[in-house]
Design a protein around this motif. Structure first.
Motif, mmCIF file in Angstrom:
data_model
loop_
_atom_site.group_PDB
_atom_site.id
_atom_site.type_symbol
_atom_site.label_atom_id
_atom_site.label_comp_id
_atom_site.label_asym_id
_atom_site.label_seq_id
_atom_site.Cartn_x
_atom_site.Cartn_y
_atom_site.Cartn_z
ATOM 1 N N GLY A 25 6.260 72.481 -24.208
ATOM 2 C CA GLY A 25 4.635 71.669 -24.368
ATOM 3 C C GLY A 25 3.932 72.296 -23.266
ATOM 4 O O GLY A 25 4.381 72.902 -22.102
ATOM 5 N N VAL A 26 2.507 72.326 -23.304
ATOM 6 C CA VAL A 26 1.617 73.085 -22.494
ATOM 7 C C VAL A 26 1.085 71.959 -21.202
ATOM 8 O O VAL A 26 0.467 72.402 -20.637
ATOM 9 N N GLY A 27 1.416 70.806 -21.649
ATOM 10 C CA GLY A 27 0.870 69.550 -20.958
ATOM 11 C C GLY A 27 1.073 69.514 -19.468
ATOM 12 O O GLY A 27 0.507 69.071 -18.577
ATOM 13 N N ASP A 28 2.189 70.117 -19.025
ATOM 14 C CA ASP A 28 2.713 70.268 -17.533
ATOM 15 C C ASP A 28 2.539 71.656 -16.845
ATOM 16 O O ASP A 28 3.007 71.959 -15.939
ATOM 17 N N THR A 45 4.537 72.073 -13.636
ATOM 18 C CA THR A 45 4.714 71.284 -12.535
ATOM 19 C C THR A 45 5.930 70.218 -12.752
ATOM 20 O O THR A 45 6.144 69.273 -11.852
ATOM 21 N N THR A 46 6.626 70.320 -13.622
ATOM 22 C CA THR A 46 7.758 69.301 -14.097
ATOM 23 C C THR A 46 9.090 69.712 -12.976
ATOM 24 O O THR A 46 9.440 68.975 -12.150
ATOM 25 N N ASN A 47 9.186 71.147 -13.005
ATOM 26 C CA ASN A 47 10.140 71.469 -12.195
ATOM 27 C C ASN A 47 9.773 72.174 -11.148
ATOM 28 O O ASN A 47 10.376 72.870 -10.208
ATOM 29 N N LYS A 48 8.342 72.456 -11.134
ATOM 30 C CA LYS A 48 7.757 73.096 -10.308
ATOM 31 C C LYS A 48 8.095 74.627 -10.173
ATOM 32 O O LYS A 48 8.688 74.952 -8.978
ATOM 33 N N THR A 341 -1.522 66.710 -9.924
ATOM 34 C CA THR A 341 -0.850 66.648 -11.441
ATOM 35 C C THR A 341 -1.656 65.487 -11.903
ATOM 36 O O THR A 341 -2.310 64.530 -11.203
ATOM 37 N N PRO A 342 -1.517 65.658 -13.336
ATOM 38 C CA PRO A 342 -2.560 64.682 -13.854
ATOM 39 C C PRO A 342 -2.652 63.138 -13.739
ATOM 40 O O PRO A 342 -3.516 62.584 -13.651
ATOM 41 N N ARG A 343 -1.329 62.613 -13.483
ATOM 42 C CA ARG A 343 -1.389 61.239 -13.113
ATOM 43 C C ARG A 343 -1.379 60.873 -11.658
ATOM 44 O O ARG A 343 -0.801 60.066 -11.211
ATOM 45 N N GLU A 345 0.868 62.081 -8.755
ATOM 46 C CA GLU A 345 2.191 61.764 -7.883
ATOM 47 C C GLU A 345 2.051 62.824 -7.332
ATOM 48 O O GLU A 345 2.379 62.795 -5.910
ATOM 49 N N ARG B 69 5.240 64.243 -20.095
ATOM 50 C CA ARG B 69 4.109 64.689 -19.088
ATOM 51 C C ARG B 69 3.916 66.250 -19.840
ATOM 52 O O ARG B 69 2.873 66.767 -19.468
ATOM 53 N N ASP B 70 4.680 66.970 -20.527
ATOM 54 C CA ASP B 70 4.426 68.236 -21.049
ATOM 55 C C ASP B 70 3.659 68.081 -22.433
ATOM 56 O O ASP B 70 3.352 69.018 -23.107
ATOM 57 N N GLN B 110 5.305 57.531 -13.660
ATOM 58 C CA GLN B 110 4.127 58.424 -13.324
ATOM 59 C C GLN B 110 4.499 59.773 -13.225
ATOM 60 O O GLN B 110 4.233 60.591 -13.489
ATOM 61 N N HIS B 386 -1.406 62.208 -19.972
ATOM 62 C CA HIS B 386 -2.024 62.486 -18.640
ATOM 63 C C HIS B 386 -2.828 61.309 -18.118
ATOM 64 O O HIS B 386 -3.214 61.371 -17.215
#
Lengths: 390, 390
Positions: A25-28, A45-48, A341-343, A345, B69-70, B110, B386
């Motif tokens: 997924g490209v969302g993160d 950004t999930t696992n940075k 990050t979108p939400r 945190e 989130r992705d 979140q 998001h």
């Protein structure tokens, strides 16, 4: 034959591995601009982590990016007039065109089919097909004075429109691109001296241009364009001794939160607080130095501020409810940009002189991670694909 | 050997084709629930097509979904207590658990690591690891009365928290999941009779529960929880002859736009307009019939309203600036749900009795496309990944 088989299996496994790595997924995801080397890092950004790198993108000393509506492609606007389309799933440069002499920003249309670039030279806006990067419309910015004007503050707004300001002519234009073959231009003249940047509120309703040549800002209500452009905050700066301006603040960095806008004051060690119902000044918050970006956490509870050289080692966090600075961080010299990050945190922070992007928890202000990125500046996450005016 | 080679090449080409089909951005994707057949259709909004189908998802007669989130994985909450994790890139069911007896909604934390489900039976909230769907926390909703209560109006809010309402006990709880092993629960008691649904404002600040057992709604300011729960709109419904309620409106459908909230009035042919600064009633807009969803276009300029049986063939569009109904559409019987594309240029509409999802341009109201979907109900696009509280 056995050799052939082995080769095929190797190729197969290689291709499938590559494929598996890209199937995500490209969302993160997002990108970080490496300003000195003309490259970007692709991040998640999930696992940075850093997922890839793309080089050969020209002069990125003042670059920005927008995303395709599926979040897969980034369009990068470089200082040298380069427009680059990057596939962030594969970390590859899909296409690159030099579209103008000196571009300073761009936008993508509401439907995602058009990418617009604003140019200093030749002054105007060029519009490209988002798929092919072919030029589909050219809008020279010839003002009332008959001269080509530098274009700044280009944003997308609902109704398949772009809005931008003419620096030299002092005008604001709306380009309706519903019919690409015949853009419909609406012009607002004598809006003020030297608009140097512009922004649109997150709902796409109010376009605001900062003025370099006079006090105040120019406000256009896009729901009621017949009312014309109105001057706001005309007392801002008036009669006060002006400080030297080390760096023009970015208007894109305006935070809009809780019915208030937080504006980095030009040349002053203050954040201006503006009531978004009346567009009148509501207060000023003293800060560390000359602010550059004032960015709102997605939930609107905090505003994060960075500063101009030589005091650019600092970040300050304003609590929106109390209008107080509640935290000061010192990541290091060259804090260039922040992206939430979108939400909300976490926030990612570019620290140029340390060749580092740092990630902070926005509640505890704890530093969670640091990634090695060469002279990082702008950070752009794919969630921008779904936002108006970004 | 030649045969082997041919086979390998076929497999290779097949795998690569499959791979190529899946390598895409998820930002323009979504799903549509097929309520009668326990299946979903995976869709994309750029070319407005159906990409795939996933079956075997149980009772989806009242289902909702959230996204990782992705944006790749959808978590589906079914009426039968089923929690399904779906990979929308490959249109496959990754995992499915029956987590409770009767679930009516869910939320994702979140940070995207926790999925929470609210249950009627046994009354409470169960929290799952978003990756594995393993149960990581169980929060039985035992109210002040010592009984297990049905849980409704579950939403995520900033600070890794979930907020929800206890229908039978008349309470609102905040669960802080920062430490999964030891959720920290804050309880607000006697908040009103029979909260039947809840919502949080897009910034995650105000939680509002609708009350079935009395007039008015319960409001909790999550920035100032020490002030407790306040009753708002207490005159709403009072002393008026109540109409039979064909379908409870969804609070999640509240539109928040231009400093106003647009609330489908329970049992009345009206949309209530509420000032979000004071939370006082500002006006009422007469509409076609009993409203179900009132959803704001992403730019806040329009509110789209659908209606309860037997008048559910209609959509009405309210202009936020004039507070007037500016358009009435008649897509057909069973207009169940609407979902806007992230930047609002189009809206997708489920027309159940026609087995059709229709796509409209939100400016011209022109119908652009119709997709065949079996008894469609909820439509959920990945841009929800998001958003706070969705």
């Amino acid at each position: 034959m056995k050799h052939t088989l082995t080769t095929i299996l190797l190729v197969l496994s290689f291709l499938l591995t590559g494929c598996g790595a890209s199937l995500r997924g490209v969302g993160d995801m997002g990108l970080v601009i490496e300003r000195a080397s003309g490259s970007i890092k692709v991040v998640e950004t999930t696992n940075k982590t850093i997922l890839g790198s793309v080089k050969g993108l020209g002069d990125l000393s003042h670059a920005s990016a927008v995303y395709s509506r599926d979040g897969r492609y980034a369009y990068l606007f470089g200082r040298d007039g380069g427009l680059s389309k990057i596939d962030i799933l594969t970390s590859t440069l899909v296409k690159r065109v030099i579209q103008g002499g000196n571009s300073i920003g761009g936008a993508i249309s509401q439907d995602g089919r058009l990418v617009a670039v604003s140019n200093y030279s030749p002054g105007g806006v060029r519009v490209f097909d988002a798929t092919t990067l072919e030029l589909v419309a050219d809008i020279p910015a010839v003002g009332e004075d008959g001269e080509l004007s530098k274009v700044v503050g280009l944003v997308d707004v609902p109704g398949q429109k772009f809005v931008f300001s003419l620096f030299d002519a002092g005008e604001i234009w709306i380009a309706d691109m519903s019919n690409v073959a015949a853009p419909k231009i609406t012009k607002f003249k004598e809006i003020g001296e030297k608009p140097y940047d512009g922004l649109v509120t997150p709902d796409g309703r109010f376009y605001i241009a900062g003025l370099f040549g006079e006090d105040g800002l120019a406000l256009l209500d896009l729901w009621n364009t017949e009312k014309g452009v109105k001057k706001i905050l005309t007392n801002y700066g008036k009669g006060e001794k002006k400080l030297p301006v080390y760096k023009m603040p970015h208007l894109e960095g305006w935070a809009i939160a809780g019915g208030m806008a937080f504006l980095p004051a030009v040349g002053r060690h203050e954040i201006l607080v503006v009531d978004t119902n009346t567009w009148e000044e509501k207060g000023r918050i003293p800060v560390h130095s000359q602010p550059v970006f004032a960015m709102g956490r997605p939930d609107g509870r905090q505003v994060w501020v960075n500063f101009a050289f030589p005091k650019n080692d600092t970040l300050q966090i304003i609590d929106v409810q109390t209008l107080q600075v509640v935290k000061t961080l010192k990541p290091g010299n060259g804090v260039m940009h922040m992206e939430f990050t979108p939400r909300g945190e976490h926030v990612w922070v570019s620290v140029r002189d340390l060749d580092r992007v740092e990630v902070y928890n926005t509640d505890s202000f704890e530093r969670l991670s640091a990634l090695t990125v060469e002279k990082p500046s702008g950070i752009f996450f794919t969630s921008r694909a779904h936002k108006i005016g970004l």
